[in-house]
Design a protein around this motif. Sequence first.
Motif, short mmCIF file in Angstrom:
data_model
loop_
_atom_site.label_atom_id
_atom_site.label_comp_id
_atom_site.label_asym_id
_atom_site.label_seq_id
_atom_site.Cartn_x
_atom_site.Cartn_y
_atom_site.Cartn_z
N ARG A 1 0.87 -1.18 0.00
CA ARG A 1 0.00 0.00 0.00
C ARG A 1 0.90 1.23 0.00
O ARG A 1 1.84 1.31 0.79
N LYS B 1 -3.11 -6.85 -3.07
CA LYS B 1 -4.03 -7.20 -1.98
C LYS B 1 -3.93 -8.67 -1.65
O LYS B 1 -4.80 -9.46 -1.98
N GLU C 1 -5.58 3.16 -1.57
CA GLU C 1 -5.99 1.76 -1.70
C GLU C 1 -4.77 0.89 -2.02
O GLU C 1 -3.87 1.32 -2.75
N ALA C 2 -4.76 -0.31 -1.49
CA ALA C 2 -3.60 -1.20 -1.68
C ALA C 2 -3.41 -1.51 -3.16
O ALA C 2 -4.38 -1.70 -3.89
#
Lengths: 268, 269
Positions: free
Chosen positions: A10, A19, A15-16
Amino acid sequence: MLEINNLVKRYGQSEAVLKGLDLKVEGNSVVSIVGASGAGKSTMLRCINRLVEPTSGSIKLNGTELVNLKGAELRRARRKIGMVFQGFNLLDRLTVMENVLAGRLGYVNLYQAITRRYPQTDIERAFSLMERVGIAHYANKRADELSGGERQRVGVVRALMQEPEVLLADEPTASLDPRTSEQIMMLLQSLASELSLPVLINIHNVAQAKTYTERIVGLRHGKMIFDGLPADFNKEALDAIYGGIEAPDETVSEQPYSSAEVARHDSA
Amino acid sequence: MVDHAQQLADRIWQRYDRKTRLIRYGILLATLMVVVWAVRDIDIFWPWVWDAPNQISSLGARMWPPSPAGLNNIFNALLETVHIATLATFLTIFLALPVAYIAAQNTTPNRACLWLGRFILVSSRSVNTIIWALLFVAIFGPGVLAGILAIVFRSIGFIGKLMGEAIEEIDRKPVEAMEASGASKAKVIVYAIVPQVMPAFFAIVILRWDINIRESTVLGLVGAGGIGVILQGAIDTFAWPTVATILIAIIALVLVGEAITSLLRSKVL
């Protein structure tokens, strides 16, 4: 063997990008990683050699955990991870030989690096690898005098000089013309089996991924949504990976790039 | 067709609209006012200005012909001037490069070093060579050493700042490649940064040497060695023909320096 578990990256609070990726690469397999721009391909590759710091997760290369390494330990681990870049990342003002020998920087001491007094075994290795890829006669030329395909060969040889246990290639063919990029893909494929080296290749060209690699991993929005044989990589998989993006047919056709894409890579 | 042409002719285009034009006139007026204010304020004694042509011709007559006496002396002083410039430039390299390294955003070890580097560069550059020379003459006494140090202290800012900028402008990609191969920071510097800043380094050092030759010709006026010392002496004793010879010698030296530097520049770049 390269083993990635639950890798998360991240940037800041956004937002990452990755994920929770899991990936296992064994033996001398050539794996291509496909995905739209921004899917996290490049970030994943750079997490492996820690050019990008992973936020969490685990990356193991032949049993060594890479994520928490620091300083000299990190540098020692990086020696075992070769990397080939989209923009070649050569030192234009130095000779081809100096560029190739730069792959040994992790092994020689500072005095040897400054005076370019590399051990004879390194020089032998450099010549034999350069002969293997057909650039040995350029040894004393400046790197910026070579053509794109030749420059990428220098990049490949430099990475192999590290005696790597895994080779990462970040869009190695995206700056090259279609014919040359096929040659580079073929070279990576055959080197992988000759040196029994696992190779991870980020690639935009799905046709080349299917032809030259034995496994395709598809990323979308930081998640793995395809992992399988090139034969199983069908229209649905393509749509899922590039979904919503128009003209996927063009990507699998003979013409590997639209002209706009070529122009973008040139300017990159 | 005719209607269409009519329509085209009616359209107007102006480079500036009303507001922009007013602003531009305003700026012009303000500039003129500053100039007038400055001229009125600095208190020029106008009779002397009107007398200048007479003074010039009289001085010219006193200087002509330039005296060939003491040519040997002048030549030695010129040589000393060049030595001051060369030694000072050489010394500066060793002092300025570390400063450039810590003053460049992309290589500085930390914030404190960055600000320290910038402070050194700014303080070196904001003090004129002559002022540095006055300072060092007071510390070390009159002579060549004070002159060399004065030039060094002024040059650190120049070479350091330009080298720092050259370091900031390098291509980061080879740096990334070297890091990926497991190279330490020192190796990344010698392999990926040094080759990239080499051309800038030579250009900057040659340029500074050129400037330093000019600067060291006036150092003698404050007693810091070089040709300026005998120039000052000649002026003080009203030896105008000698002054003329020295001025010609300085011009010749500067021209020779210019020729050498442009030759060097074409060789290394």
